[in-house]
Write an enzyme that holds these catalytic residues in place. Sequence first.
Site, short mmCIF file in Angstrom:
data_model
loop_
_atom_site.label_atom_id
_atom_site.label_comp_id
_atom_site.label_asym_id
_atom_site.label_seq_id
_atom_site.Cartn_x
_atom_site.Cartn_y
_atom_site.Cartn_z
N ASP A 30 0.85 -1.19 0.00
CA ASP A 30 0.00 0.00 0.00
C ASP A 30 0.88 1.24 0.00
OD1 ASP A 30 -3.23 0.53 1.00
OD2 ASP A 30 -1.79 2.19 1.07
N ASN A 89 -12.98 -3.48 2.37
CA ASN A 89 -13.94 -2.38 2.50
C ASN A 89 -14.95 -2.45 1.35
OD1 ASN A 89 -12.72 -1.20 4.79
ND2 ASN A 89 -11.18 -0.21 3.50
N SER A 97 -12.10 3.38 -1.36
CA SER A 97 -11.71 4.45 -2.27
C SER A 97 -11.32 3.96 -3.66
CB SER A 97 -10.55 5.25 -1.67
OG SER A 97 -9.44 4.42 -1.44
N HIS A 102 -10.11 -5.69 -3.27
CA HIS A 102 -8.78 -5.88 -2.68
C HIS A 102 -8.91 -6.26 -1.22
CE1 HIS A 102 -9.85 -1.59 -2.49
NE2 HIS A 102 -9.22 -1.54 -1.32
N HIS A 104 -6.88 -5.89 2.26
CA HIS A 104 -5.77 -5.26 2.98
C HIS A 104 -5.18 -6.31 3.92
CE1 HIS A 104 -6.82 -0.89 2.25
NE2 HIS A 104 -7.99 -1.43 2.00
P1 AMP Z 1 -9.72 1.21 0.16
O1 AMP Z 1 -9.86 2.50 0.91
O2 AMP Z 1 -10.15 0.00 0.94
O3 AMP Z 1 -10.37 1.30 -1.20
O4 AMP Z 1 -8.17 1.00 -0.04
C1 AMP Z 1 -7.47 1.54 -1.12
C2 AMP Z 1 -6.02 1.55 -0.73
O5 AMP Z 1 -5.27 1.76 -1.90
C3 AMP Z 1 -5.62 2.66 0.25
O6 AMP Z 1 -5.10 2.07 1.44
C4 AMP Z 1 -4.57 3.46 -0.51
O7 AMP Z 1 -3.51 3.89 0.31
C5 AMP Z 1 -4.12 2.45 -1.55
N1 AMP Z 1 -3.55 3.01 -2.77
C6 AMP Z 1 -4.05 4.02 -3.51
N2 AMP Z 1 -3.29 4.22 -4.60
C7 AMP Z 1 -2.29 3.30 -4.55
C8 AMP Z 1 -1.17 3.01 -5.38
N3 AMP Z 1 -0.93 3.68 -6.53
N4 AMP Z 1 -0.33 2.00 -5.01
C9 AMP Z 1 -0.56 1.32 -3.87
N5 AMP Z 1 -1.61 1.54 -3.04
C10 AMP Z 1 -2.46 2.53 -3.37
#
Ligand code: AMP
Length: 116
Positions: A30, A89, A97, A102, A104
Amino acid sequence: MSSCLFCDIVAGDVPAEIVHSTDLTVAFRDVNPAAPVHVLVVPRRHIESAAAIEAADAEVAAALFTTARAVAEAEGLGSTERGYRLVMNVGADSLNSVPHLHVHLLGGRPMGWSPA
Ligand code: AMP
């Protein structure tokens, strides 16, 4: 899904620190880690979220968890003394977001009962 960030990472069009990959999954760190180990495990095929998983996706759903376990073991978290947290999520209230399924994988420190 050319507008999907994680599809672009899977395709190699957006850089990421990939730590593990299989025929069905890719795992990468991440970019904004919430724990000493914070890896995202994604299916290669675009699935919007856990809420979009169908029975026909059983193989890829299982692969998310076997990949997460492989990463956890490689990161030294595989023992019951260490352990780790898996989070998925779904939707706005969870602060989802990126609309590409995915998991975590969070670990490397003791956690309270909060999302991370
Ligand atoms: P979520 O909020 O569950 O959708 O998690 C999305 C995750 O993607 C967040 O923890 C971000 O920090 C991560 N994220 C966003 N852009 C990138 C990227 N380019 N490379 C790696 N992680 C990312």
